[in-house]
Design a protein around this motif. Sequence first.
Motif, short mmCIF file in Angstrom:
data_model
loop_
_atom_site.label_atom_id
_atom_site.label_comp_id
_atom_site.label_asym_id
_atom_site.label_seq_id
_atom_site.Cartn_x
_atom_site.Cartn_y
_atom_site.Cartn_z
N LEU A 28 0.83 -1.21 0.00
CA LEU A 28 0.00 0.00 0.00
C LEU A 28 0.86 1.26 0.00
O LEU A 28 0.49 2.27 -0.62
N LEU A 29 2.00 1.21 0.68
CA LEU A 29 2.89 2.37 0.74
C LEU A 29 3.82 2.46 -0.46
O LEU A 29 4.55 3.46 -0.61
N GLY A 30 3.82 1.43 -1.32
CA GLY A 30 4.62 1.46 -2.53
C GLY A 30 6.10 1.15 -2.32
O GLY A 30 6.93 1.53 -3.16
N LEU A 31 6.45 0.46 -1.27
CA LEU A 31 7.85 0.12 -1.01
C LEU A 31 8.29 -1.02 -1.92
O LEU A 31 7.57 -2.02 -2.09
N VAL A 37 14.85 -2.71 5.79
CA VAL A 37 13.65 -1.89 5.55
C VAL A 37 14.05 -0.42 5.40
O VAL A 37 13.62 0.27 4.46
N PHE A 38 14.89 0.06 6.30
CA PHE A 38 15.36 1.45 6.24
C PHE A 38 16.19 1.69 4.98
O PHE A 38 16.03 2.71 4.30
N ALA A 39 17.10 0.76 4.66
CA ALA A 39 18.01 0.96 3.52
C ALA A 39 17.23 1.02 2.20
O ALA A 39 17.47 1.91 1.37
N ILE A 40 16.30 0.08 1.99
CA ILE A 40 15.55 0.07 0.74
C ILE A 40 14.67 1.31 0.64
O ILE A 40 14.55 1.93 -0.43
N TRP A 49 13.43 6.50 -1.85
CA TRP A 49 12.85 7.84 -1.70
C TRP A 49 13.81 8.87 -1.12
O TRP A 49 13.53 10.07 -1.19
N GLY A 50 14.91 8.43 -0.50
CA GLY A 50 15.73 9.36 0.24
C GLY A 50 15.07 9.73 1.56
O GLY A 50 14.05 9.14 1.95
N GLN A 110 7.75 9.74 2.70
CA GLN A 110 7.41 8.35 2.40
C GLN A 110 8.25 7.38 3.23
O GLN A 110 7.75 6.35 3.72
N LEU A 111 9.55 7.70 3.39
CA LEU A 111 10.42 6.86 4.22
C LEU A 111 9.93 6.86 5.66
O LEU A 111 9.89 5.79 6.31
N TYR A 112 9.56 8.03 6.15
CA TYR A 112 9.10 8.12 7.54
C TYR A 112 7.80 7.34 7.74
O TYR A 112 7.59 6.70 8.79
N TRP A 113 6.90 7.37 6.74
CA TRP A 113 5.66 6.61 6.84
C TRP A 113 5.95 5.10 6.90
O TRP A 113 5.31 4.37 7.67
#
Length: 362
Positions: free
Chosen positions: A240-243, A271-274, A279-280, A284-287
Motif C-alpha cells: 500500500l505504501l509502494g515500497l 527496511v530502512f536501507a531500501i 525515496w531518500g 514516504q520513508l518516515y511513513w
Amino acid sequence: MKIYRVVSDFFHRYFSDEEAVILFILFILFFVIIYTFGSTLAPLFTAVILSYLLSPLVDKLQSFRVPHTLAVIGVFASFFGVAIVSLLVMIPALVKQVSRLVGDIPRMMGIFQDQLAALPLRYPELLSSELVDQWIGSLELSQVGQQLSGWLPSVVTFSLNTLSSVIGVLVYVIVVPLMVFFILKDREQLWLKFKSILPEQRRLMNQIALEMNQQIANYIRGKVIEILIVGSASFVTFELLGLDYAALLSVLIGFSVLIPYIGATVVTIPVFAIGLFQWGFGPQLYWVLMAYLLIQILDGNVLVPLLFSEAVNLHPVAIIVSVLIFGGIWGFWGVFFAIPLATLVKAIINAWPSNSSRESVE
C-alpha cells in the motif's frame, strides 16, 4: 580434602536419587546424538515435529466420529496441499524480487556514493571534502556494486544447485511426508514401543513431560501463526505504501519473530536501507518506518499475548543466550526451538530432586 567434600556434597544433594542419575545420562546421550547426527536425523525430527503439530487435528476429526485412517488422510492431504500451493506461489515471487534487488545494487551504490559526496556541503564543520573523497576512493563503491551484481547471481545459482540436490529433494519431498503419514497413522503403537524402552521408574520424566507438552505445542503453533500474520501484515502495508521488494522484506520480517528482540532490530536495517534508496530522506520513508514500528508494537503487545496466553517465564537475557547457544549448535531449528529448549532446561532444573529440599520438607 575440602574440594573432595564439596564435590561429594554436590553429588549427594543432586544425584542421590536413582531416577535423577538415569535422567541425566539419557539427557547427555540425547544431546550427544543430536549434536553428532543432527543433520542426518533432521528429516526424522522434521517428520516428528510435523506429526506432533498435526495430531490434534486428527483427534478433532475423530471426535466427530471420523474413522482414524480417514482423519489422518484428510489432515495429511490438506496440510501438504496447502504447503505445496503456498511454495509454488511464494518461491517464484521471491526469486523475481531477489533478481531485481541484485540488478539494483549498482544503482544503490551510486546513490550511496552521491550521498557521501554531499556530506561536506551539509556538515562542513564536521567533514571536509578531502576526507570524503578518501572514503569514496578507498571504498570504490561503483566497482563494489558491479562486482556484487555479477557475483551474487552465481552464488544464488550455486546455492540452489547445492540445496536442490537429488538426494535432498527426495528426502524432504518424499521421505518426510511418508514418515509424517505413518507416524500419524500408527502413533499410539509407536508411543507404546518408545515407552517400553524407557526405565520403569520415570516419575521425574513424566513430571517434566507434562509440564512441557502443552507449552511446546502452544509455542510452535503460536510461532507459525505469528509468522504468517506479521509477514502478511507487513506485505500488505508495504504494498500500500509502494515500497520496493515488499514480498522479500515481508518474508524477512515474518521470520524475524523467531529471534525475540534481535530479529526485529536486525530487519529494521534492510527496511530502512531500501526505503532510503527508493525515496531518500522524506515523508514516504518516515511513513514506512512508522508503519513498521506500529507492526512491531502490535506484535509485541497484542499478538504475542493473545497467541501465547501461557507465556514462557524466561528473562530476556536467558532468551537471547538460548538463541545464541542453540542457534550456534543446530542452526535454523536451534533458533526456532531456542525458547522451548530453554524452557525444557528450566523445567528439568525445577523438577530435579534435591536432598536439601527434601530434608527441609521433612
